[in-house]
Each structure stands twice: as structure tokens, then as C-alpha cells.
Design a protein around this motif. Sequence first.
Motif, PDB file in Angstrom:
ATOM      1  N   ASN A  63      76.410  36.529  39.796  1.00  7.30           N
ATOM      2  CA  ASN A  63      75.037  36.117  39.521  1.00  7.30           C
ATOM      3  C   ASN A  63      74.483  36.796  38.268  1.00  7.30           C
ATOM      4  N   HIS A  64      74.865  38.031  38.053  1.00  7.83           N
ATOM      5  CA  HIS A  64      74.407  38.795  36.890  1.00  7.83           C
ATOM      6  C   HIS A  64      75.590  39.569  36.322  1.00  7.83           C
TER       7      HIS A  64
ATOM      8  N   SER B 189      76.864  34.299  43.263  1.00  7.30           N
ATOM      9  CA  SER B 189      76.037  33.117  43.420  1.00  7.30           C
ATOM     10  C   SER B 189      76.961  31.920  43.581  1.00  7.30           C
TER      11      SER B 189
ATOM     12  N   SER C 287      76.827  27.233  43.827  1.00  5.22           N
ATOM     13  CA  SER C 287      76.107  25.967  43.830  1.00  5.22           C
ATOM     14  C   SER C 287      76.996  24.930  44.492  1.00  5.22           C
TER      15      SER C 287
ATOM     16  N   GLN D 136      73.298  35.507  46.199  1.00  7.14           N
ATOM     17  CA  GLN D 136      71.917  35.144  45.887  1.00  7.14           C
ATOM     18  C   GLN D 136      71.899  33.758  45.261  1.00  7.14           C
ATOM     19  N   PHE D 137      70.990  32.932  45.739  1.00  6.88           N
ATOM     20  CA  PHE D 137      70.720  31.645  45.112  1.00  6.88           C
ATOM     21  C   PHE D 137      69.409  31.794  44.356  1.00  6.88           C
ATOM     22  N   ASN D 138      69.415  31.485  43.078  1.00  9.89           N
ATOM     23  CA  ASN D 138      68.270  31.731  42.214  1.00  9.89           C
ATOM     24  C   ASN D 138      67.221  30.633  42.238  1.00  9.89           C
ATOM     25  N   ALA D 139      67.607  29.418  42.631  1.00  9.97           N
ATOM     26  CA  ALA D 139      66.684  28.298  42.456  1.00  9.97           C
ATOM     27  C   ALA D 139      66.944  27.215  43.500  1.00  9.97           C
TER      28      ALA D 139
ATOM     29  N   THR E 174      59.469  33.134  46.292  1.00  6.09           N
ATOM     30  CA  THR E 174      59.340  31.751  45.841  1.00  6.09           C
ATOM     31  C   THR E 174      58.543  31.741  44.552  1.00  6.09           C
TER      32      THR E 174
ATOM     33  N   HIS F 157      62.799  28.604  45.666  1.00 10.74           N
ATOM     34  CA  HIS F 157      63.113  29.768  46.489  1.00 10.74           C
ATOM     35  C   HIS F 157      64.243  30.577  45.861  1.00 10.74           C
ATOM     36  N   ILE F 158      64.132  31.882  45.982  1.00 10.33           N
ATOM     37  CA  ILE F 158      65.253  32.795  45.732  1.00 10.33           C
ATOM     38  C   ILE F 158      65.731  33.190  47.123  1.00 10.33           C
TER      39      ILE F 158
ATOM     40  N   HIS G 148      68.820  35.041  49.626  1.00  8.70           N
ATOM     41  CA  HIS G 148      69.729  36.179  49.592  1.00  8.70           C
ATOM     42  C   HIS G 148      70.422  36.351  50.938  1.00  8.70           C
TER      43      HIS G 148
END
Length: 162
Positions: free
Chosen positions: A70-71, A80, A82, A115-118, A140, A156-157, A159
Amino acid sequence: MLIREAATEDWPAIWPFFHTIVAAGETFTFPLDLDEDQGRDWWMLPPPNRTVVAVDDAGAVLGTAKMNRNHRGNGSHIASASYMVDPDHTGRGVGRALCEYTLDWARTEGYRAMQFNAVVETNTTAVRLYRSLGFTIVGTLPEGFRHPAAGYVGLHIMHRPL
């Protein structure tokens, strides 16, 4: 259903539903006019990241997932992912299987969390699935997404520790 590494030869089966989902503008923050070459570059990730497909017994692609860190740097211990499921194959557990697969991948690769960022708040099917797999909404972003029918909605973020 089998989940396996995506190959270049899988892209022609992924592209039609990828394009439909992205162009609808309801669930991804991708540009709506993403062309096929851009889509392939954004989705078919090189190692150490991973892209997979879920296929049925006949080898037809039902859905796909991409997994990545994710980073970078001191945040590189968080994964992360998708997911895209062909709309012709929803309701068959494809999304759940892909999500469980990515969680196992992240755990095996030594990540500490995913973590999902979006996650678009109106994507209630995805939010419900992620919550059922142990994700929580940690925040959010109000009006962070311009939905074509619902207008400005939250992102939403989400985790989940691994």
C-alpha cells in the motif's frame, strides 16, 4: 473455481468487464476513459506485486484481483488489493474467494495488515463483504467520490490486521 496467477493471455478476457466496470464510474477512482493499454498497465502488476484470475472449470475468467504494497518505505508493511468480478458471474462467491486469496497472499508475504484506500460507500456489497472478512472502516473521506447517480458520496478507508 481456481484462482491462479494472471498471464498476458488472460487480458483479453479481463478487459471487457474491466472496461465496463471502470466506465460505469460507480466503484473505482480510475479515469472513466481509461483505454485498454492503460488499463492493462494499471491492473497487470509486475512482481513483487501480483495479479490473479478466478477461472471456472472450463477456464473462463470469472474475476480478477491485484495485490500490492500500500505504501513504500516505513509504510511498506501494509498490503492493499483491488477486485473486479465479471458482472455475468456475481453472486457466486468469486469476490469472497478473491478477497480471501489476497489476505492469504499478504499474510504469506509478511504484511502486518491490509488496507483499502477508497471503498465507495454506496458499494454496499463490497463493504458488507469486507466487513464479513474482518475489515473495519477506520475513516471516511466525505464526498470523496463523485458517483454518477448518487452524487458526491464518501470513500471509506478500510483496514484489517493480519
